[in-house]
Motif scaffolding. Structure first.
Motif, PDB file in Angstrom:
ATOM      1  N   SER A   1      -5.659  45.075  21.261  1.00  0.00           N
ATOM      2  CA  SER A   1      -4.543  46.020  21.207  1.00  0.00           C
ATOM      3  C   SER A   1      -3.858  45.968  19.843  1.00  0.00           C
ATOM      4  O   SER A   1      -3.537  47.008  19.254  1.00  0.00           O
ATOM      5  CB  SER A   1      -3.546  45.701  22.325  1.00  0.00           C
ATOM      6  OG  SER A   1      -2.445  46.570  22.258  1.00  0.00           O
TER       7      SER A   1
ATOM      8  N   ARG B   1      -6.145  47.662  17.305  1.00  0.00           N
ATOM      9  CA  ARG B   1      -6.149  49.114  17.477  1.00  0.00           C
ATOM     10  C   ARG B   1      -4.873  49.728  16.903  1.00  0.00           C
ATOM     11  O   ARG B   1      -4.912  50.752  16.231  1.00  0.00           O
ATOM     12  CB  ARG B   1      -6.306  49.474  18.959  1.00  0.00           C
ATOM     13  CG  ARG B   1      -6.589  50.945  19.161  1.00  0.00           C
ATOM     14  CD  ARG B   1      -6.786  51.319  20.621  1.00  0.00           C
ATOM     15  NE  ARG B   1      -7.998  50.729  21.148  1.00  0.00           N
ATOM     16  CZ  ARG B   1      -8.060  49.942  22.209  1.00  0.00           C
ATOM     17  NH1 ARG B   1      -6.979  49.631  22.888  1.00  0.00           N
ATOM     18  NH2 ARG B   1      -9.206  49.460  22.617  1.00  0.00           N
ATOM     19  N   ASP B   2      -3.742  49.075  17.140  1.00  0.00           N
ATOM     20  CA  ASP B   2      -2.472  49.548  16.572  1.00  0.00           C
ATOM     21  C   ASP B   2      -2.512  49.522  15.047  1.00  0.00           C
ATOM     22  O   ASP B   2      -2.055  50.452  14.387  1.00  0.00           O
ATOM     23  CB  ASP B   2      -1.302  48.703  17.069  1.00  0.00           C
ATOM     24  CG  ASP B   2      -0.980  48.929  18.535  1.00  0.00           C
ATOM     25  OD1 ASP B   2      -1.487  49.914  19.123  1.00  0.00           O
ATOM     26  OD2 ASP B   2      -0.230  48.107  19.096  1.00  0.00           O
TER      27      ASP B   2
ATOM     28  N   SER C   1      -4.319  52.382  13.556  1.00  0.00           N
ATOM     29  CA  SER C   1      -3.792  53.689  13.969  1.00  0.00           C
ATOM     30  C   SER C   1      -4.673  54.346  15.024  1.00  0.00           C
ATOM     31  O   SER C   1      -4.986  55.528  14.951  1.00  0.00           O
ATOM     32  CB  SER C   1      -3.618  54.611  12.760  1.00  0.00           C
ATOM     33  OG  SER C   1      -2.724  54.039  11.849  1.00  0.00           O
ATOM     34  N   GLY C   2      -5.080  53.570  15.982  1.00  0.00           N
ATOM     35  CA  GLY C   2      -5.908  54.091  17.071  1.00  0.00           C
ATOM     36  C   GLY C   2      -7.377  53.948  16.759  1.00  0.00           C
ATOM     37  O   GLY C   2      -7.770  53.237  15.851  1.00  0.00           O
TER      38      GLY C   2
END
Length: 103
Positions: free
Chosen positions: A51, A54-55, A58-59
């Motif tokens: 997570s 991914r953050d 930026s996705g």
């Protein structure tokens, strides 16, 4: 649709952790060693590291994740396929879940 993406990301994570390759900068753990390290409480669970990566990217979709020993500590090395088609390589501290570097 989101459910399928989550399942895909989880399966990629498991495949990445199952890899027996050794990273140039440290030795990566097997899935069993990863579970043991997390159970002992010294390492954050893989979904938390994923997570954070991914953050930081930026996705995008996680395409590889592995827990490795690096200089006496643990880091997750995570590759994220960004929406623009480029791959971001993110390093997450195994103990805190904090992003250390990303490119």
């Amino acid at each position: 649709m989101w459910g399928a993406r989550t399942i895909f990301a989880a399966s990629v994570l498991v495949a990445g952790l199952a890899s027996s390759e050794t990273a140039a900068q440290g030795t990566c753990l097997s899935p069993e060693e990863t579970r043991t390290a997390v159970a002992q409480g010294g390492v954050v669970a893989p979904p938390r590291a994923v997570s954070a990566a991914r953050d930081a990217a930026s996705g995008g979709e996680v395409v590889r994740a592995e827990l490795c020993r690096q200089g006496g500590s643990y880091v997750y090395r995570i590759s994220v396929l960004r929406r623009d088609g480029r791959v971001a390589r993110i390093v997450v501290d195994g103990g805190s879940g904090r992003v250390l570097e990303g490119r």
